[in-house]
Scaffold this motif. Structure first.
Motif, PDB file in Angstrom:
ATOM      1  N   ILE A  46      10.652 -37.231  14.477  1.00 17.13           N
ATOM      2  CA  ILE A  46      10.721 -37.543  15.902  1.00 17.13           C
ATOM      3  C   ILE A  46      11.603 -36.483  16.555  1.00 17.13           C
ATOM      4  O   ILE A  46      12.816 -36.460  16.347  1.00 17.13           O
ATOM      5  N   LYS A 117       5.214 -44.750  20.426  1.00 12.53           N
ATOM      6  CA  LYS A 117       5.502 -45.467  19.172  1.00 12.53           C
ATOM      7  C   LYS A 117       4.227 -46.120  18.634  1.00 12.53           C
ATOM      8  O   LYS A 117       3.957 -46.074  17.420  1.00 12.53           O
ATOM      9  N   VAL A 134      11.829 -40.980   7.795  1.00  9.71           N
ATOM     10  CA  VAL A 134      11.792 -40.831   9.244  1.00  9.71           C
ATOM     11  C   VAL A 134      12.993 -39.989   9.656  1.00  9.71           C
ATOM     12  O   VAL A 134      14.140 -40.356   9.383  1.00  9.71           O
ATOM     13  N   TYR A 136      15.064 -38.459  12.777  1.00  9.65           N
ATOM     14  CA  TYR A 136      15.260 -38.664  14.212  1.00  9.65           C
ATOM     15  C   TYR A 136      16.084 -37.506  14.748  1.00  9.65           C
ATOM     16  O   TYR A 136      17.277 -37.387  14.472  1.00  9.65           O
ATOM     17  N   SER A 137      15.437 -36.627  15.510  1.00  8.52           N
ATOM     18  CA  SER A 137      16.095 -35.402  15.983  1.00  8.52           C
ATOM     19  C   SER A 137      15.805 -35.157  17.462  1.00  8.52           C
ATOM     20  O   SER A 137      15.413 -34.070  17.856  1.00  8.52           O
ATOM     21  N   ASP A 198      17.521 -45.903  20.775  1.00  8.65           N
ATOM     22  CA  ASP A 198      16.102 -45.600  20.565  1.00  8.65           C
ATOM     23  C   ASP A 198      15.788 -45.409  19.092  1.00  8.65           C
ATOM     24  O   ASP A 198      14.691 -45.774  18.648  1.00  8.65           O
ATOM     25  N   TRP A 199      16.703 -44.862  18.324  1.00 10.78           N
ATOM     26  CA  TRP A 199      16.505 -44.750  16.864  1.00 10.78           C
ATOM     27  C   TRP A 199      16.290 -46.142  16.271  1.00 10.78           C
ATOM     28  O   TRP A 199      15.371 -46.355  15.475  1.00 10.78           O
ATOM     29  N   TRP A 202      12.883 -47.415  17.155  1.00 12.39           N
ATOM     30  CA  TRP A 202      11.866 -46.827  16.272  1.00 12.39           C
ATOM     31  C   TRP A 202      11.822 -47.544  14.924  1.00 12.39           C
ATOM     32  O   TRP A 202      10.739 -47.902  14.430  1.00 12.39           O
ATOM     33  N   THR A 218      15.856 -42.754   6.364  1.00 11.77           N
ATOM     34  CA  THR A 218      15.846 -42.225   7.722  1.00 11.77           C
ATOM     35  C   THR A 218      17.145 -41.457   7.962  1.00 11.77           C
ATOM     36  O   THR A 218      18.210 -41.865   7.497  1.00 11.77           O
ATOM     37  N   ALA A 220      19.363 -39.227  11.021  1.00 16.97           N
ATOM     38  CA  ALA A 220      19.562 -38.754  12.396  1.00 16.97           C
ATOM     39  C   ALA A 220      20.642 -37.676  12.367  1.00 16.97           C
ATOM     40  O   ALA A 220      21.546 -37.705  11.524  1.00 16.97           O
TER      41      ALA A 220
END
Length: 393
Positions: A46, A117, A134, A136-137, A198-199, A202, A218, A220
């Motif tokens: 993401i 999503k 997953v 998250y970036s 938001d993470w 998701w 996951t 981030a």
């Protein structure tokens, strides 16, 4: 059309399709040279089109042989202006993935939205079944939440105004800059945009749809930086948002026994976002000089390759007391920071070229947009309107 860089202070308004392609190819070559590892095989990224997100997608694909789905928010060319660099990067990535027999599809849209999503979930179900990682970036200036509220992020202190040396990127001179305290609502807005809400959305949505494999991972990305920049970063509005991101990792781990969430605290690097932060570009330029002399400098692809090979996909990932993986370990070493602070105290307009790596800073800046890459013929006409293969299907 012949494309040239058009720069206004810290913004480049053009991107070079051939240069962006070459930049992606070089990152792929670096990862291939490091060899394959046992890692995830189905990966959702993401924020997949630039910086650490792009490097993550490249590493997952070419080090782990993973199928990847990338989410981004980029603009194609309209024939008169170029596409955004992330658009051209994604074209390059998908074409190179196809050459290597790797599945790669992308979704272009607002990653904060429920619509995107749902599109991702549909694609995972149809093509991959589930994903086991997953990433998250996301880095965005604003976010619209489900109730229609638009939140904006800001770069402010959370205490008093902060004044320090800075690098004027227009003429490479040393000036003094002041960062003002956040006004009412600006801290909350920054946390809403850059924090972990938001993470979490998701992960809740993906888990609820059954598209996460058992023991999915996951990650981030975050940044802390040196004490020098604490007032405007770690203790400022952005830093408070990153603290929220760290707490979100803890919440994910508490809520889901079948998901392992990590924060990777990464090194300072030139990005479109960081170039806009007062004081930070001068710190980056000095840091580049020091770390290059010591042989420890890394770009995005080197950082993420080391994360995958040495920190994350090992028997037991090493974390700090808050459960974070510290990829900034080399940057924040005493040896590096002592030298950086010595240069910081002494730097002036007259000696800035000697005490910092301004050329390296600007090279990284231009290369983000596909410029200043050896071997690319910038005098040659290029087609601005190139399609991302998976978006054409």
């Amino acid at each position: 059309m012949i494309v040239e860089p058009k720069v206004r202070e810290f913004i480049c308004t053009t991107a070079h399709p051939t240069g962006c392609y070459e930049n992606v190819k070089r990152q792929i070559a670096y990862v291939k040279d490091k060899g394959t590892i046992e890692g995830p095989k189905r990966v959702l990224v993401i924020g997949a089109s630039t910086g650490y997100g792009l490097a993550s997608r490249i590493t997952a694909a070419f080090a782990c042989q993973a199928s990847t789905i990338g989410v981004m928010f980029e603009k194609p060319s309209n024939g008169k202006r170029t596409a955004t660099p992330g658009w051209y990067n994604t074209v390059a990535f998908e074409k190179e993935a196809e050459k290597n027999g790797l599945y790669a599809k992308s979704i272009n849209g607002d990653a904060f939205s429920l619509e995107v999503k749902e599109k991702v979930i549909e694609m995972i179900k149809e093509d991959l079944g589930q994903v086991d990682m997953v990433i998250y970036s996301l880095a965005a200036p604003r976010r619209t939440t489900a109730d229609g509220t638009v939140w904006a992020s800001s770069l402010k202190t959370t205490g008093e105004a902060f004044t320090e040396k800075s690098l004027d990127l227009r003429n490479n001179t040393i000036v003094t800059k002041t960062v003002e305290p956040a006004k009412d609502g600006e801290l909350e807005g920054t946390i809403k945009v850059m924090g972990g809400e938001d993470w979490m959305d998701w992960m809740d949505t993906l888990h609820g749809a059954g598209v996460l494999s058992e023991n999915a991972v996951t990650v981030a990305y975050s940044y802390i930086g040196p004490k020098l920049t604490y007032p405007i970063y770690y203790d400022g509005t952005i830093g408070q948002a990153k603290r929220h991101l760290t707490k979100t990792a803890e919440k994910i781990n508490e809520k889901y026994s079948d998901i392992k969430a990590y924060i990777s605290v990464n090194k300072a690097l030139v990005t479109q976002a960081s170039a806009a932060i007062p004081i930070v570009p001068l710190y980056f330029a000095i840091l580049y000089k020091v770390m290059k002399v010591q042989g420890t400098h890394e770009g995005c692809i080197e950082q993420i390759s080391r994360l995958f090979h040495e920190k994350l996909f090992v028997e037991k990932p090493v974390t700090d007391e808050q459960g974070r993986i510290r990829m900034d370990d080399w940057e924040l070493s005493d040896e590096v920071q002592d030298k950086v602070m010595e240069c910081w105290k002494n730097v002036t307009t007259e000696n800035v070229a000697e005490l910092s790596d301004i050329d390296g800073y600007w090279q990284d800046f231009y290369q983000m947009f596909g410029f200043h890459l050896d071997g690319v013929d910038y005098a040659k006409d290029v087609d601005l309107e190139v399609a991302i293969p998976s978006l054409e299907k």
